[in-house]
Design an enzyme around this catalytic site. Sequence first.
Site, PDB file in Angstrom:
ATOM      1  N   ASP A 152      32.888  29.710 -12.575  1.00 48.90           N
ATOM      2  CA  ASP A 152      32.638  28.964 -11.342  1.00 48.90           C
ATOM      3  C   ASP A 152      32.106  27.629 -11.843  1.00 48.90           C
ATOM      4  O   ASP A 152      30.974  27.553 -12.331  1.00 48.90           O
ATOM      5  CB  ASP A 152      31.596  29.656 -10.460  1.00 48.90           C
ATOM      6  CG  ASP A 152      31.424  28.915  -9.148  1.00 48.90           C
ATOM      7  OD1 ASP A 152      31.313  27.665  -9.195  1.00 48.90           O
ATOM      8  OD2 ASP A 152      31.425  29.539  -8.076  1.00 48.90           O
ATOM      9  N   HIS A 153      32.932  26.587 -11.765  1.00 47.45           N
ATOM     10  CA  HIS A 153      32.546  25.368 -12.491  1.00 47.45           C
ATOM     11  C   HIS A 153      31.269  24.739 -11.939  1.00 47.45           C
ATOM     12  O   HIS A 153      30.622  23.954 -12.616  1.00 47.45           O
ATOM     13  CB  HIS A 153      33.712  24.367 -12.574  1.00 47.45           C
ATOM     14  CG  HIS A 153      33.932  23.564 -11.341  1.00 47.45           C
ATOM     15  ND1 HIS A 153      34.622  24.040 -10.258  1.00 47.45           N
ATOM     16  CD2 HIS A 153      33.573  22.300 -11.007  1.00 47.45           C
ATOM     17  CE1 HIS A 153      34.664  23.115  -9.328  1.00 47.45           C
ATOM     18  NE2 HIS A 153      34.036  22.041  -9.745  1.00 47.45           N
ATOM     19  N   HIS A 159      31.484  28.618  -4.861  1.00 45.68           N
ATOM     20  CA  HIS A 159      30.528  27.558  -5.213  1.00 45.68           C
ATOM     21  C   HIS A 159      29.270  27.578  -4.331  1.00 45.68           C
ATOM     22  O   HIS A 159      28.151  27.543  -4.825  1.00 45.68           O
ATOM     23  CB  HIS A 159      31.177  26.177  -5.101  1.00 45.68           C
ATOM     24  CG  HIS A 159      32.454  26.046  -5.882  1.00 45.68           C
ATOM     25  ND1 HIS A 159      32.660  26.674  -7.072  1.00 45.68           N
ATOM     26  CD2 HIS A 159      33.590  25.347  -5.644  1.00 45.68           C
ATOM     27  CE1 HIS A 159      33.866  26.376  -7.536  1.00 45.68           C
ATOM     28  NE2 HIS A 159      34.449  25.575  -6.679  1.00 45.68           N
TER      29      HIS A 159
END
Length: 485
Positions: A173-174, A236
């Site tokens: 999950d950047h 996110h």
Amino acid sequence: MALSDFDLVFFGGSGDLAMRKLLPAMYARDVCDDLPATARIVCVGRDAFSQEEFLRFVEKNSKPHIKETPADATWARFLQRIVYVALDATDAASFGPLAEALRQDAALTRVYYLATPPHLFATICDNLARTGLATPNSRVVLEKPLGRDLASARQINLDVGKVFAESQIYRIDHYLGKETVQNLLALRFGNILFEPLWRREWISDVQITIAEKIGVGNRLGYYDTSGALRDMLQNHLLQLLCIVAMEPPTSIAPDAVRDAKLQVLRSLKRFTPTTLAQNIVRGQYRSGHIDGQAVPGYRDEPDAPKGSRTETFVAMKAEIDTWRWAGVPFYLRTGKRMADRLAEIVVRFKPIPHSIFKQPTSSFQPNSLVIRLQPDEGLSMNLMAKTPGDSMRLKQAELELDFREQFTSPRMEAYERLLVDVLRGQLTLFMRGDELEAAWEWVEPILEYWEQNDSAPLPYTSGTWGPAAASALIGRDGLQWREEA
Ligand code: BG6
């Protein structure tokens, strides 16, 4: 700290993510002399590029995404690390050239990064196992979307789990690679100041916003089957919420942090059809203006299905059923084509109980802490302070911490940080399988409700903060979104 030697394999190696993010991230590490001389990047794709053709493709499609134009020598050194392998991921018989490209040395770190559509995860893992390439010390990185509902997320966990142990799986999950998100951990657990106040007795509400100016761009094919809830909120926004709300983990060790996040996900109050209708707003952008430029509505984007009901905006009021958070609303919001690009977390504290000054209590702005992830990284604390002069008048003032001013050390992009963590074998910033499933479990009733009720998203003009109903949602509790206050 320099990395130890590795073979890093990008499946989807000629794809958009590899060109825009992954190769530039590796270049950024290379330029810092972090990569061992022999470290290799193997890009795997379906296209029958020759090695030379692929390097030209990288030159054209990836180099422009590198922030500072590379010097010829460093760029040439970087290109030398790259090997292109053409194969059909669904056919184990075509994996031979990949086996040849990899070094047979058990001491080397070997990473398979699956930047492919998720329906290929199972096949790729299976073929890596069949061809003996999934060694006990190799790691696998899974890129989103990690499922589109609970069942498909479970299936991914199951399929990948047949080949790789949980400790070998890195689910990206950047947002967890963003500097300010990690700073939130530092803020909460590196200071004594906040923890005693970080609870329902002192916090009145929390807002988490990720707003984008961009529209759906050329990703309509994917996006129209996904929508803002799946694309941004399930991952996110919920990860940000977990870090804000989790109990202090016993250490920064992967399972300590992931256990704490999992507890938050499992404590999220479940929606029922009634609470859902009241607490969630979905929207879809119409034409409007972004930075003075006219932009089309979602349904007029190239290839958009006629009358698409995919949401590009979602706002909701969530609650966490724990002793720490019972009754504290968490307002979550994300959208495309909004008035500004911004990602921030706003923690608002309770009002003072009584004013000793001539000003009425109601004129005191409650303290708030704003943690900014984007566009710049910073933190501000709003306090009441005396205005200069001979009268005792108090006004809101800001204590500002600008991370760029405060710390001049070079920064790492989210993907760069996460790739380094994978190569070092550090799992803390990656989601565990049960976390992923818990997030889907909570989101699924929302998806089902929308489907069953055939609900259409509310239109909003591009360049605004979303449908009016989103303001009404928070307005009902006597509050406003920070940008609209
Ligand atoms: C991705 C979503 O995960 O995050 C995109 O798929 C979105 O739709 C992007 O644009 C936003 O990331 P960032 O880092 O630009 O805020």
